[in-house]
Design an enzyme around this catalytic site. Structure first.
Site, PDB file in Angstrom:
ATOM      1  N   CYS A 176      -3.792 -21.686   8.002  1.00 39.38           N
ATOM      2  CA  CYS A 176      -2.599 -21.319   8.804  1.00 39.38           C
ATOM      3  C   CYS A 176      -3.045 -20.880  10.338  1.00 39.38           C
ATOM      4  O   CYS A 176      -4.326 -21.364  10.569  1.00 39.38           O
ATOM      5  CB  CYS A 176      -1.790 -20.045   8.138  1.00 39.38           C
ATOM      6  N   LYS A 191      13.422 -12.527   5.695  1.00 35.95           N
ATOM      7  CA  LYS A 191      12.725 -13.881   5.696  1.00 35.95           C
ATOM      8  C   LYS A 191      11.848 -13.963   4.259  1.00 35.95           C
ATOM      9  O   LYS A 191      12.080 -14.900   3.456  1.00 35.95           O
ATOM     10  CB  LYS A 191      11.772 -14.227   6.772  1.00 35.95           C
ATOM     11  N   ASN A 192      10.818 -12.854   4.287  1.00 37.59           N
ATOM     12  CA  ASN A 192       9.928 -13.255   3.267  1.00 37.59           C
ATOM     13  C   ASN A 192      10.492 -12.741   1.645  1.00 37.59           C
ATOM     14  O   ASN A 192      10.210 -13.487   0.689  1.00 37.59           O
ATOM     15  CB  ASN A 192       8.747 -12.091   3.469  1.00 37.59           C
ATOM     16  N   ARG A 249      -6.044 -19.083   4.575  1.00 40.40           N
ATOM     17  CA  ARG A 249      -5.162 -18.154   3.611  1.00 40.40           C
ATOM     18  C   ARG A 249      -5.452 -19.103   2.169  1.00 40.40           C
ATOM     19  O   ARG A 249      -4.439 -19.768   2.056  1.00 40.40           O
ATOM     20  CB  ARG A 249      -3.929 -18.096   3.941  1.00 40.40           C
ATOM     21  N   PRO A 250      -6.388 -18.734   1.597  1.00 40.66           N
ATOM     22  CA  PRO A 250      -6.592 -19.462   0.151  1.00 40.66           C
ATOM     23  C   PRO A 250      -5.338 -19.212  -0.856  1.00 40.66           C
ATOM     24  O   PRO A 250      -4.645 -18.281  -0.850  1.00 40.66           O
ATOM     25  CB  PRO A 250      -7.648 -18.706  -0.415  1.00 40.66           C
ATOM     26  N   LEU A 255      -5.545 -17.489  -6.161  1.00 42.70           N
ATOM     27  CA  LEU A 255      -5.020 -16.455  -7.239  1.00 42.70           C
ATOM     28  C   LEU A 255      -3.658 -17.058  -7.846  1.00 42.70           C
ATOM     29  O   LEU A 255      -3.416 -16.757  -9.107  1.00 42.70           O
ATOM     30  CB  LEU A 255      -4.663 -14.894  -6.678  1.00 42.70           C
ATOM     31  N   ARG A 306      10.829 -19.270  13.595  1.00 42.76           N
ATOM     32  CA  ARG A 306      10.381 -19.492  12.118  1.00 42.76           C
ATOM     33  C   ARG A 306      10.949 -18.184  11.679  1.00 42.76           C
ATOM     34  O   ARG A 306      11.191 -18.157  10.259  1.00 42.76           O
ATOM     35  CB  ARG A 306       8.547 -19.454  11.983  1.00 42.76           C
ATOM     36  N   ASP A 331       1.895  -7.629   8.923  1.00 41.75           N
ATOM     37  CA  ASP A 331       2.805  -8.270   9.823  1.00 41.75           C
ATOM     38  C   ASP A 331       3.545  -7.296  11.053  1.00 41.75           C
ATOM     39  O   ASP A 331       4.359  -7.705  11.881  1.00 41.75           O
ATOM     40  CB  ASP A 331       4.174  -8.926   8.929  1.00 41.75           C
ATOM     41  N   ARG A 340       3.500 -22.489   4.280  1.00 42.22           N
ATOM     42  CA  ARG A 340       2.789 -22.058   3.151  1.00 42.22           C
ATOM     43  C   ARG A 340       3.613 -21.694   2.131  1.00 42.22           C
ATOM     44  O   ARG A 340       3.434 -21.779   0.844  1.00 42.22           O
ATOM     45  CB  ARG A 340       1.911 -21.011   3.513  1.00 42.22           C
TER      46      ARG A 340
HETATM   47  N1  EPU Z   1      -5.381 -14.045  -1.029  1.00 40.86           N
HETATM   48  C1  EPU Z   1      -6.531 -14.857  -1.502  1.00 40.86           C
HETATM   49  N2  EPU Z   1      -6.060 -15.697  -2.593  1.00 40.86           N
HETATM   50  C2  EPU Z   1      -4.907 -16.085  -2.789  1.00 40.86           C
HETATM   51  C3  EPU Z   1      -3.880 -15.435  -2.162  1.00 40.86           C
HETATM   52  C4  EPU Z   1      -4.065 -14.545  -1.314  1.00 40.86           C
HETATM   53  O1  EPU Z   1      -7.518 -14.634  -1.256  1.00 40.86           O
HETATM   54  O2  EPU Z   1      -4.528 -16.927  -3.692  1.00 40.86           O
HETATM   55  C5  EPU Z   1      -5.515 -12.928  -0.020  1.00 40.86           C
HETATM   56  C6  EPU Z   1      -5.020 -13.645   1.542  1.00 40.86           C
HETATM   57  O3  EPU Z   1      -5.968 -14.537   2.036  1.00 40.86           O
HETATM   58  C7  EPU Z   1      -4.941 -12.551   2.241  1.00 40.86           C
HETATM   59  C8  EPU Z   1      -4.330 -11.245   0.913  1.00 40.86           C
HETATM   60  O4  EPU Z   1      -4.814 -11.766  -0.258  1.00 40.86           O
HETATM   61  O5  EPU Z   1      -6.035 -11.906   2.743  1.00 40.86           O
HETATM   62  C9  EPU Z   1      -2.949 -11.037   0.844  1.00 40.86           C
HETATM   63  O6  EPU Z   1      -2.201 -12.323   0.989  1.00 40.86           O
HETATM   64  P1  EPU Z   1      -0.752 -12.460   0.261  1.00 40.86           P
HETATM   65  O7  EPU Z   1      -1.025 -13.362  -0.881  1.00 40.86           O
HETATM   66  O8  EPU Z   1      -0.353 -10.985   0.004  1.00 40.86           O
HETATM   67  O9  EPU Z   1       0.165 -13.126   1.250  1.00 40.86           O
HETATM   68  P2  EPU Z   1       0.940 -14.219   1.192  1.00 40.86           P
HETATM   69  O10 EPU Z   1       1.844 -14.095   0.110  1.00 40.86           O
HETATM   70  O11 EPU Z   1       0.610 -15.468   1.690  1.00 40.86           O
HETATM   71  C10 EPU Z   1       2.977 -12.634   2.371  1.00 40.86           C
HETATM   72  C11 EPU Z   1       4.037 -12.919   3.497  1.00 40.86           C
HETATM   73  C12 EPU Z   1       3.102 -12.763   4.715  1.00 40.86           C
HETATM   74  C13 EPU Z   1       2.315 -11.495   4.811  1.00 40.86           C
HETATM   75  C14 EPU Z   1       1.469 -11.318   3.297  1.00 40.86           C
HETATM   76  C15 EPU Z   1       0.895  -9.870   3.435  1.00 40.86           C
HETATM   77  C16 EPU Z   1       5.706 -14.310   2.745  1.00 40.86           C
HETATM   78  C17 EPU Z   1       6.207 -15.753   2.861  1.00 40.86           C
HETATM   79  N3  EPU Z   1       4.437 -14.255   3.364  1.00 40.86           N
HETATM   80  O12 EPU Z   1       2.116 -13.891   2.561  1.00 40.86           O
HETATM   81  O13 EPU Z   1       4.058 -12.761   5.885  1.00 40.86           O
HETATM   82  O14 EPU Z   1       1.506 -11.461   5.892  1.00 40.86           O
HETATM   83  O15 EPU Z   1       2.434 -11.624   2.253  1.00 40.86           O
HETATM   84  O16 EPU Z   1       1.898  -9.015   3.617  1.00 40.86           O
HETATM   85  O17 EPU Z   1       5.785 -13.323   1.866  1.00 40.86           O
HETATM   86  C18 EPU Z   1       4.615 -13.051   8.249  1.00 40.86           C
HETATM   87  O18 EPU Z   1       5.910 -12.919   7.637  1.00 40.86           O
HETATM   88  O19 EPU Z   1       4.375 -13.276   9.386  1.00 40.86           O
HETATM   89  C19 EPU Z   1       3.656 -13.333   7.107  1.00 40.86           C
HETATM   90  C20 EPU Z   1       2.576 -13.990   7.306  1.00 40.86           C
END
Ligand code: EPU
Length: 421
Positions: free
Chosen positions: A116, A22-23, A121-122, A125, A397, A305, A92
């Site tokens: 979320c 999915k991701n 989940r900011p 970045l 989902r 995850d 998101r």
């Molecule tokens: N973070 C920030 N600022 C940002 C982005 C992230 O502080 O602008 C923090 C987050 O709050 C978190 C950390 O950085 O503490 C890592 O977040 P990341 O950005 O890596 O996560 P994501 O890209 O939002 C993806 C997956 C998630 C998975 C995370 C971590 C997708 C669509 N989602 O999310 O998948 O948990 O990486 O591996 O790729 C799931 O599939 O259940 C799921 C939540």
């Protein structure tokens, strides 16, 4: 509204193939916005998050068909660069359209994703990376408005190797003028696949698979085809289903190395693990589950995850285990629900402290988010009696027909329509 009815206690046995990830698909789909023409993404899972992204791209004017796990996305007639709240609030990952639209059109307006299910989940970045590339960003009435005639290559360093921000920065920089360097980039397999796909579209990227990505911008990209990788989280969930029920399960994936951290922990818990080519075999038929601590971290560490699923597994271990989530400090909504099934878990800051019990007992429990729901299904498969898992729209989902895969392994699990919420 559907729920699962699970009669637990059956050791799972048999073979199953993991669906596409999915991701990675959620990153590949917006990447198609970078070019015109017909892009093809194979091995795409039929899960609701993919349907949500399909709707968003269709809203933008893309012509999207999705049959037999093959997505065809024709981006010749895009007619808006706006991602409205109605779409983004559902998922998101919709924020992934930010980078590609900004890079190709010099303008985009994307709804802010908000919180979320388990906490904030900011996306700071993502926005900082766009600003580094020269974009002017404004926040207006819940929308991010990003503008820049032509993005300019830049040095982008991430304090946290965010998966989404790396994906967005990469998709933006491939069409920027000049060189971009992204340091402390995420190296999750889903990002590596995205980078390889962008290269097939004509992007110039060095360092793929490492935490330093060097990009030389090009004027335009062309449509391309890509074969998606297997879902390592779905595969890991199915392996734990085999382990927690003391069964013997074989899971086929596209790359067993994507699961190394999970397999190491399974072996530590006493599960016998065998690898052959793309196949993972586990034997837990004589398992007495050993307590194994887990600390989640970025790839290749133990994935957040899989945290909830591991917590469910450790509920039946000998002794006490500690599962710490270093990625999301507050991702523990499954804990009170697992306790309803007879588990003994306390949350201490970003750790679950699990005192193993001899037996879980069926009860009604509620899904709160995707992976939390998966942990409840796993606990239900092992529990004595009947477990009802409500609100399984969360599971839909991200898991493609989970009940069918589990039934093919011998589980007694039914999807039932219910008025209960
Ligand atoms: N973070 C920030 N600022 C940002 C982005 C992230 O502080 O602008 C923090 C987050 O709050 C978190 C950390 O950085 O503490 C890592 O977040 P990341 O950005 O890596 O996560 P994501 O890209 O939002 C993806 C997956 C998630 C998975 C995370 C971590 C997708 C669509 N989602 O999310 O998948 O948990 O990486 O591996 O790729 C799931 O599939 O259940 C799921 C939540």
């Amino acid at each position: 509204m559907d729920k699962y009815l699970i009669n637990g206690g059956i050791p799972l046995k048999g073979k199953v193939k993991a669906s596409g990830a999915k991701n990675s698909a959620l990153a590949l789909m917006p990447a198609t916005l970078l070019s015109s023409g017909k892009n093809i993404i194979r091995n795409t899972p039929e899960v609701n998050d993919i349907f949500t992204m399909k709707k968003l791209l269709t809203f933008m004017g893309a012509d999207v068909s999705f049959e037999n796990h093959v997505l065809e996305i024709d981006t010749d007639s895009l007619n808006t660069q706006v991602a409205p709240y109605e779409h983004v609030k559902k998922m998101r990952a919709s924020v992934y359209v930010l980078g590609p639209l900004l890079a190709r059109y010099g303008y985009t307006k994307v709804s802010m994703p908000g919180g979320c299910a388990w906490g904030p989940r900011p996306i700071n970045l993502h926005l900082e990376a766009m600003e580094k590339l020269g974009a002017k960003i404004e926040l207006e009435e819940g929308y991010i408005i990003a503008e820049c005639k032509k993005l300019q290559g830049a040095k982008i360093h991430f304090d946290i190797p965010s998966v989404g921000a790396t994906g967005n920065a990469l998709m933006a920089s491939v069409l920027a003028k000049g060189s971009t360097q992204i340091t402390n980039a995420a190296i999750e397999p889903e990002i590596t696949l995205l980078a390889e796909y962008l290269k097939d579209m004509g992007a110039h990227i060095d360092g793929v698979g490492t935490s330093t990505l060097e990009i030389e911008g090009v004027d335009e990209l062309k449509a391309a085809e890509v074969e998606n990788i297997s879902d390592r989280i779905e595969a890991g969930t199915l392996l734990i289903a085999g382990a927690i029920t003391k069964g013997e399960v074989e899971v086929e994936t596209t790359n067993v190395n994507h699961l190394t951290s999970v397999l190491k922990k399974l072996e530590k818990s006493g599960v016998k693990v065998f690898l052959k080519n793309n196949i993972i075999n586990i034997n837990a038929s004589e398992l007495s589950i050993k307590n194994v601590n887990v600390d989640t971290s970025v790839y290749p560490g133990f994935p957040t995850d899989m945290q909830a699923q591991w917590t469910a597994f450790m509920c039946l271990a000998d002794g006490i285990s500690r599962v710490t989530d270093n990625i999301y400090f507050d991702r523990f909504k499954h804990v009170p629900e697992l306790n309803r099934l007879g588990a003994s878990i306390e949350v201490d800051k970003n750790s679950a402290i699990i005192s193993g019990v001899n037996q879980l007992k069926g009860a009604k429990v509620m899904s709160t988010d995707l992976r939390a729901s998966a942990s409840l299904v796993l606990a239900g498969l092992a529990a004595e009696g009947t477990t009802e898992v409500l609100r399984i729209y969360h599971i839909d989902r991200g898991y493609q027909k989970l009940e069918e895969k589990l039934r093919s392994l011998g589980a007694d699990i039914q999807r039932v329509d219910t008025e209960e919420f």
